[in-house]
Design an enzyme around this catalytic site. Sequence first.
Site, PDB file in Angstrom:
ATOM      1  N   LEU A 128      82.276  34.331  29.050  1.00  0.00           N
ATOM      2  CA  LEU A 128      83.665  34.757  29.032  1.00  0.00           C
ATOM      3  C   LEU A 128      84.455  33.944  30.043  1.00  0.00           C
ATOM      4  CD1 LEU A 128      83.283  38.667  28.970  1.00  0.00           C
ATOM      5  CD2 LEU A 128      83.482  37.109  27.015  1.00  0.00           C
ATOM      6  N   ASP A 129      85.741  33.712  29.736  1.00  0.00           N
ATOM      7  CA  ASP A 129      86.631  33.106  30.716  1.00  0.00           C
ATOM      8  C   ASP A 129      86.673  33.975  31.971  1.00  0.00           C
ATOM      9  OD1 ASP A 129      87.242  31.195  28.831  1.00  0.00           O
ATOM     10  OD2 ASP A 129      89.082  32.185  28.172  1.00  0.00           O
ATOM     11  N   ARG A 130      87.142  33.392  33.056  1.00  0.00           N
ATOM     12  CA  ARG A 130      87.207  34.133  34.324  1.00  0.00           C
ATOM     13  C   ARG A 130      87.949  35.459  34.170  1.00  0.00           C
ATOM     14  NH1 ARG A 130      90.914  31.570  38.804  1.00  0.00           N
ATOM     15  NH2 ARG A 130      92.411  32.296  37.255  1.00  0.00           N
ATOM     16  N   ARG A 228      92.467  33.200  22.400  1.00  0.00           N
ATOM     17  CA  ARG A 228      93.754  33.026  23.075  1.00  0.00           C
ATOM     18  C   ARG A 228      94.641  32.061  22.304  1.00  0.00           C
ATOM     19  NH1 ARG A 228      91.745  31.157  28.788  1.00  0.00           N
ATOM     20  NH2 ARG A 228      93.978  31.209  29.277  1.00  0.00           N
TER      21      ARG A 228
END
Length: 293
Positions: A128-130, A228
């Site tokens: 996962l992204d930050r 996104r």
Amino acid sequence: MELNQQVRRSGRLSDILKQEMHISTGLMNRLKWDERILVNGIPRRTNYMVQQGDVVCVILDEPEPEYPAEDTPLEILYEDDHILAVDKDPGILIHPSRNRDSGTLANAVAGYYRRTGQKCAFHPVTRLDRDTYGVVLLAKNSHAHALLSECNAQGKLQKTYEALVFSQPPEQEGIVDAPIQRRPLPSLLRYVSPDGKPSRTDYRVLQMFGHSSLLELTPVTGRTHQLRIHCAYMGCPILGDPQYGTEESKAYSAQLGLTYQRLCAKRLEFIHPITGKCVHLKSKMSAEIEKNP
């Protein structure tokens, strides 16, 4: 950790390891030089001829990581001898980098393994992204990681996300089929381009508010930043997203006081590649996204 199996037929040890124990060639080659492949308790090379009734043992203990183990609380969703699933908070990197070797999920997991006396390594299967939060699946050893990564590559990990987005999609449910390409370096961002890699996301509207919507997102492909980008592409950027948001969505995010993107890895379902059982994981943070319409 050890994998033990009684041999049901005679043959080369390498064949038993590959065909019956599903050990990858790369892992098998690494283990044999460390004398961690045993037949009846004795280290053997992979060309050794095993006999019916022999017991093959593969030792899967992993070395200590180079980064520090930290006593950070973990929200554990599932654990067995082979895998660990946790609920990641927003703002946390998955893995240490050259510039940062502390405060990541890997540091917290290393600390958990140390506290519980497990000789396991950090092998993320899903990333996962930050600022994306929710379910993260980890393998405890190279063998489980190879099997789960193959499942992931074959689309056998069923992932479901929730996103709070600005505005409303054109339909209550549909498909975003838009290829994604990376922008020229040094940028790490991506964009929709006819020359990009095929990318598809299924979506469904769960709730509609005045200036936002809660969506359920199912990525059919797994491109970097796919959800996104696809939300922004259909005119509904994810609230709190500083990179793919519009001026309007950023202004509304600021009005709501959102400091990170409202994207949650809500559910993960798969067949355990070692036990054969169906595993259902659900983030305990998924409801948090609904509190911010």
